[in-house]
Design a protein around this motif. Structure first.
Motif, PDB file in Angstrom:
ATOM      1  N   PRO A  69      46.133  82.906  71.541  1.00 44.31           N
ATOM      2  CA  PRO A  69      45.994  81.858  70.514  1.00 44.31           C
ATOM      3  C   PRO A  69      45.841  82.382  69.089  1.00 44.31           C
ATOM      4  O   PRO A  69      46.225  81.684  68.144  1.00 44.31           O
ATOM      5  CB  PRO A  69      44.757  81.089  70.957  1.00 44.31           C
ATOM      6  CG  PRO A  69      43.998  82.037  71.817  1.00 44.31           C
ATOM      7  CD  PRO A  69      45.027  82.887  72.491  1.00 44.31           C
ATOM      8  N   ASP A  70      45.316  83.592  68.919  1.00 43.13           N
ATOM      9  CA  ASP A  70      45.142  84.103  67.564  1.00 43.13           C
ATOM     10  C   ASP A  70      46.457  84.535  66.935  1.00 43.13           C
ATOM     11  O   ASP A  70      46.537  84.763  65.736  1.00 43.13           O
ATOM     12  CB  ASP A  70      44.137  85.258  67.556  1.00 43.13           C
ATOM     13  CG  ASP A  70      42.735  84.772  67.902  1.00 43.13           C
ATOM     14  OD1 ASP A  70      42.403  83.632  67.539  1.00 43.13           O
ATOM     15  OD2 ASP A  70      41.987  85.534  68.544  1.00 43.13           O
ATOM     16  N   ARG A  76      46.371  74.624  66.197  1.00 44.54           N
ATOM     17  CA  ARG A  76      45.345  74.290  65.195  1.00 44.54           C
ATOM     18  C   ARG A  76      45.550  72.888  64.614  1.00 44.54           C
ATOM     19  O   ARG A  76      44.635  72.302  64.063  1.00 44.54           O
ATOM     20  CB  ARG A  76      45.330  75.345  64.104  1.00 44.54           C
ATOM     21  CG  ARG A  76      44.808  76.679  64.597  1.00 44.54           C
ATOM     22  CD  ARG A  76      44.865  77.739  63.500  1.00 44.54           C
ATOM     23  NE  ARG A  76      44.273  78.986  63.935  1.00 44.54           N
ATOM     24  CZ  ARG A  76      44.927  79.973  64.540  1.00 44.54           C
ATOM     25  NH1 ARG A  76      46.218  79.841  64.785  1.00 44.54           N
ATOM     26  NH2 ARG A  76      44.317  81.078  64.893  1.00 44.54           N
ATOM     27  N   ARG A 101      40.758  72.701  72.072  1.00 43.92           N
ATOM     28  CA  ARG A 101      39.392  73.229  72.153  1.00 43.92           C
ATOM     29  C   ARG A 101      39.460  74.720  72.453  1.00 43.92           C
ATOM     30  O   ARG A 101      40.253  75.151  73.278  1.00 43.92           O
ATOM     31  CB  ARG A 101      38.606  72.548  73.273  1.00 43.92           C
ATOM     32  CG  ARG A 101      38.432  71.066  73.104  1.00 43.92           C
ATOM     33  CD  ARG A 101      37.242  70.745  72.209  1.00 43.92           C
ATOM     34  NE  ARG A 101      37.014  69.322  72.184  1.00 43.92           N
ATOM     35  CZ  ARG A 101      37.327  68.537  71.172  1.00 43.92           C
ATOM     36  NH1 ARG A 101      37.877  69.028  70.106  1.00 43.92           N
ATOM     37  NH2 ARG A 101      37.092  67.250  71.216  1.00 43.92           N
ATOM     38  N   ARG A 102      38.581  75.479  71.793  1.00 49.12           N
ATOM     39  CA  ARG A 102      38.446  76.913  72.055  1.00 49.12           C
ATOM     40  C   ARG A 102      37.114  77.119  72.762  1.00 49.12           C
ATOM     41  O   ARG A 102      36.090  76.613  72.307  1.00 49.12           O
ATOM     42  CB  ARG A 102      38.479  77.702  70.755  1.00 49.12           C
ATOM     43  CG  ARG A 102      38.450  79.210  70.973  1.00 49.12           C
ATOM     44  CD  ARG A 102      38.317  79.978  69.669  1.00 49.12           C
ATOM     45  NE  ARG A 102      39.548  80.057  68.937  1.00 49.12           N
ATOM     46  CZ  ARG A 102      40.366  81.110  68.945  1.00 49.12           C
ATOM     47  NH1 ARG A 102      40.089  82.149  69.692  1.00 49.12           N
ATOM     48  NH2 ARG A 102      41.457  81.115  68.216  1.00 49.12           N
ATOM     49  N   GLY A 106      37.025  82.506  73.718  1.00 43.36           N
ATOM     50  CA  GLY A 106      38.163  82.536  72.815  1.00 43.36           C
ATOM     51  C   GLY A 106      39.435  81.928  73.374  1.00 43.36           C
ATOM     52  O   GLY A 106      40.458  81.885  72.695  1.00 43.36           O
ATOM     53  N   ARG A 107      39.390  81.435  74.604  1.00 43.02           N
ATOM     54  CA  ARG A 107      40.566  80.804  75.204  1.00 43.02           C
ATOM     55  C   ARG A 107      40.765  79.419  74.592  1.00 43.02           C
ATOM     56  O   ARG A 107      39.804  78.736  74.283  1.00 43.02           O
ATOM     57  CB  ARG A 107      40.404  80.684  76.714  1.00 43.02           C
ATOM     58  CG  ARG A 107      40.340  82.033  77.412  1.00 43.02           C
ATOM     59  CD  ARG A 107      40.069  81.870  78.864  1.00 43.02           C
ATOM     60  NE  ARG A 107      38.757  81.232  79.027  1.00 43.02           N
ATOM     61  CZ  ARG A 107      38.070  81.203  80.157  1.00 43.02           C
ATOM     62  NH1 ARG A 107      38.569  81.743  81.242  1.00 43.02           N
ATOM     63  NH2 ARG A 107      36.893  80.620  80.214  1.00 43.02           N
ATOM     64  N   VAL A 108      42.030  79.022  74.465  1.00 51.29           N
ATOM     65  CA  VAL A 108      42.347  77.718  73.868  1.00 51.29           C
ATOM     66  C   VAL A 108      43.101  76.873  74.885  1.00 51.29           C
ATOM     67  O   VAL A 108      44.050  77.332  75.513  1.00 51.29           O
ATOM     68  CB  VAL A 108      43.184  77.871  72.581  1.00 51.29           C
ATOM     69  CG1 VAL A 108      43.649  76.514  72.067  1.00 51.29           C
ATOM     70  CG2 VAL A 108      42.385  78.607  71.519  1.00 51.29           C
TER      71      VAL A 108
END
Length: 118
Positions: A69-70, A76, A101-102, A106-108
């Motif tokens: 996700p980053d 977003r 939701r994160r 850190g998983r989305v």
């Protein structure tokens, strides 16, 4: 060409290929069980974007896990209260509301509730 630019081109090429395969008569329905093309309006640009994503469906809800996700920004657009989304699902466009939701690791995950009327 820098590494980041090259990877972006590869990702765009991959996404274009997946989206095209989803339209192939025999292969599309098979791939459509795990992939869907989403369309949304960018939160800052106001531009319309489409991209294929992997999903799981539970009734009137779809769950989209965002790998790395980053390195991606599309999800977003659905933070906080979320926003409108269109999914090309089983050969037809369906509208819905998506919320991202994160978790603490850190998983989305993006949860989409399909509109009844679409």
């Amino acid at each position: 060409m820098g590494l980041k630019t090259g990877l972006g081109r590869v990702a765009r090429g991959f996404n274009t290929g997946v989206a095209a395969l989803l339209e192939v008569p025999v292969l599309g329905p098979l791939m459509g069980k795990g992939f869907v093309v989403i369309t949304y309006v960018g939160r800052r640009s106001g531009r319309t974007f489409s991209t294929p994503v992997n999903y799981r469906r539970k009734g009137n809800e779809l769950l989209i896990g965002v790998a790395m996700p980053d390195k991606k920004s599309w999800w977003r657009n659905f933070l906080g209260e979320g926003g409108s989304i269109t999914l090309h699902l089983n050969g037809a466009d369906r509208r819905g509301h998506a919320v991202a939701r994160r978790d603490e690791r850190g998983r989305v995950m993006v949860k989409v509730r399909l509109d009844e009327a679409s």
